[in-house]
Design a protein around this motif. Structure first.
Motif, PDB file in Angstrom:
ATOM      1  N   SER A  83      11.489  -7.366   4.033  1.00  8.02           N
ATOM      2  CA  SER A  83      11.613  -6.948   2.637  1.00  8.02           C
ATOM      3  C   SER A  83      10.448  -6.061   2.198  1.00  8.02           C
ATOM      4  O   SER A  83      10.567  -5.337   1.218  1.00  8.02           O
ATOM      5  CB  SER A  83      11.726  -8.166   1.726  1.00  8.02           C
ATOM      6  OG  SER A  83      10.581  -8.985   1.874  1.00  8.02           O
ATOM      7  N   SER A  84       9.357  -6.096   2.921  1.00  6.83           N
ATOM      8  CA  SER A  84       8.202  -5.261   2.579  1.00  6.83           C
ATOM      9  C   SER A  84       8.278  -3.859   3.187  1.00  6.83           C
ATOM     10  O   SER A  84       7.357  -3.056   3.023  1.00  6.83           O
ATOM     11  CB  SER A  84       6.915  -5.945   3.069  1.00  6.83           C
ATOM     12  OG  SER A  84       6.966  -6.104   4.481  1.00  6.83           O
ATOM     13  N   ALA A  85       9.374  -3.547   3.857  1.00  2.38           N
ATOM     14  CA  ALA A  85       9.507  -2.259   4.538  1.00  2.38           C
ATOM     15  C   ALA A  85       9.540  -1.103   3.536  1.00  2.38           C
ATOM     16  O   ALA A  85      10.013  -1.241   2.407  1.00  2.38           O
ATOM     17  CB  ALA A  85      10.776  -2.235   5.376  1.00  2.38           C
ATOM     18  N   SER A  86       9.076   0.029   4.015  1.00  2.00           N
ATOM     19  CA  SER A  86       9.106   1.234   3.188  1.00  2.00           C
ATOM     20  C   SER A  86      10.523   1.814   3.165  1.00  2.00           C
ATOM     21  O   SER A  86      11.368   1.458   3.991  1.00  2.00           O
ATOM     22  CB  SER A  86       8.148   2.286   3.762  1.00  2.00           C
ATOM     23  OG  SER A  86       8.652   2.775   4.999  1.00  2.00           O
ATOM     24  N   VAL A  87      10.753   2.718   2.265  1.00  2.00           N
ATOM     25  CA  VAL A  87      12.044   3.399   2.190  1.00  2.00           C
ATOM     26  C   VAL A  87      12.327   4.129   3.505  1.00  2.00           C
ATOM     27  O   VAL A  87      13.449   4.098   4.014  1.00  2.00           O
ATOM     28  CB  VAL A  87      12.085   4.373   0.987  1.00  2.00           C
ATOM     29  CG1 VAL A  87      13.330   5.242   1.034  1.00  2.00           C
ATOM     30  CG2 VAL A  87      12.020   3.600  -0.311  1.00  2.00           C
ATOM     31  N   ASP A  88      11.310   4.757   4.056  1.00  2.00           N
ATOM     32  CA  ASP A  88      11.495   5.465   5.325  1.00  2.00           C
ATOM     33  C   ASP A  88      11.902   4.507   6.443  1.00  2.00           C
ATOM     34  O   ASP A  88      12.755   4.838   7.266  1.00  2.00           O
ATOM     35  CB  ASP A  88      10.219   6.213   5.721  1.00  2.00           C
ATOM     36  CG  ASP A  88       9.965   7.435   4.844  1.00  2.00           C
ATOM     37  OD1 ASP A  88      10.925   7.934   4.213  1.00  2.00           O
ATOM     38  OD2 ASP A  88       8.805   7.885   4.797  1.00  2.00           O
TER      39      ASP A  88
END
Length: 97
Positions: A41-46
């Motif tokens: 869930s902490s992933a970036s949009v990229d």
């Protein structure tokens, strides 16, 4: 199987145990198996977009998409049909071995 069948397993996120069991059964039957990429869930949009691209490519390259109960509303079966990739339930995939 002389040429392993590449399958993508579509399962709801809440079905981790069922997904693990399905992957184990398919691997034991000789399939090459992939499923959705886990993205924290902490992933970036990229990172999210890259995972979506990878998953879409995996569906497009699969010989079939295997569905588990509750996966009817997921995007993978719909995209598989758009790509002309057969969509089957787990029991049907295992019965064809």
């Amino acid at each position: 199987m002389s040429n392993p069948i590449r399958c993508y397993v579509a399962a709801p996120a809440r079905s981790a145990a069922a997904l693990a069991a399905a992957v184990a059964a398919l691997l034991a039957a000789g399939f090459l198996v992939t499923s959705a990429t886990f993205v924290p869930s902490s992933a970036s949009v990229d990172d999210l977009l890259a995972a979506a691209d990878d998953d879409l490519a995996a569906v497009a390259c699969a010989d079939l998409v295997v569905t588990l109960p509750g996966s009817g509303d997921l995007w993978e079966p719909a995209m598989a049909e758009a790509f002309g990739v057969p969509v089957v339930a787990l029991a049907e995939a295992l019965s064809e071995v």
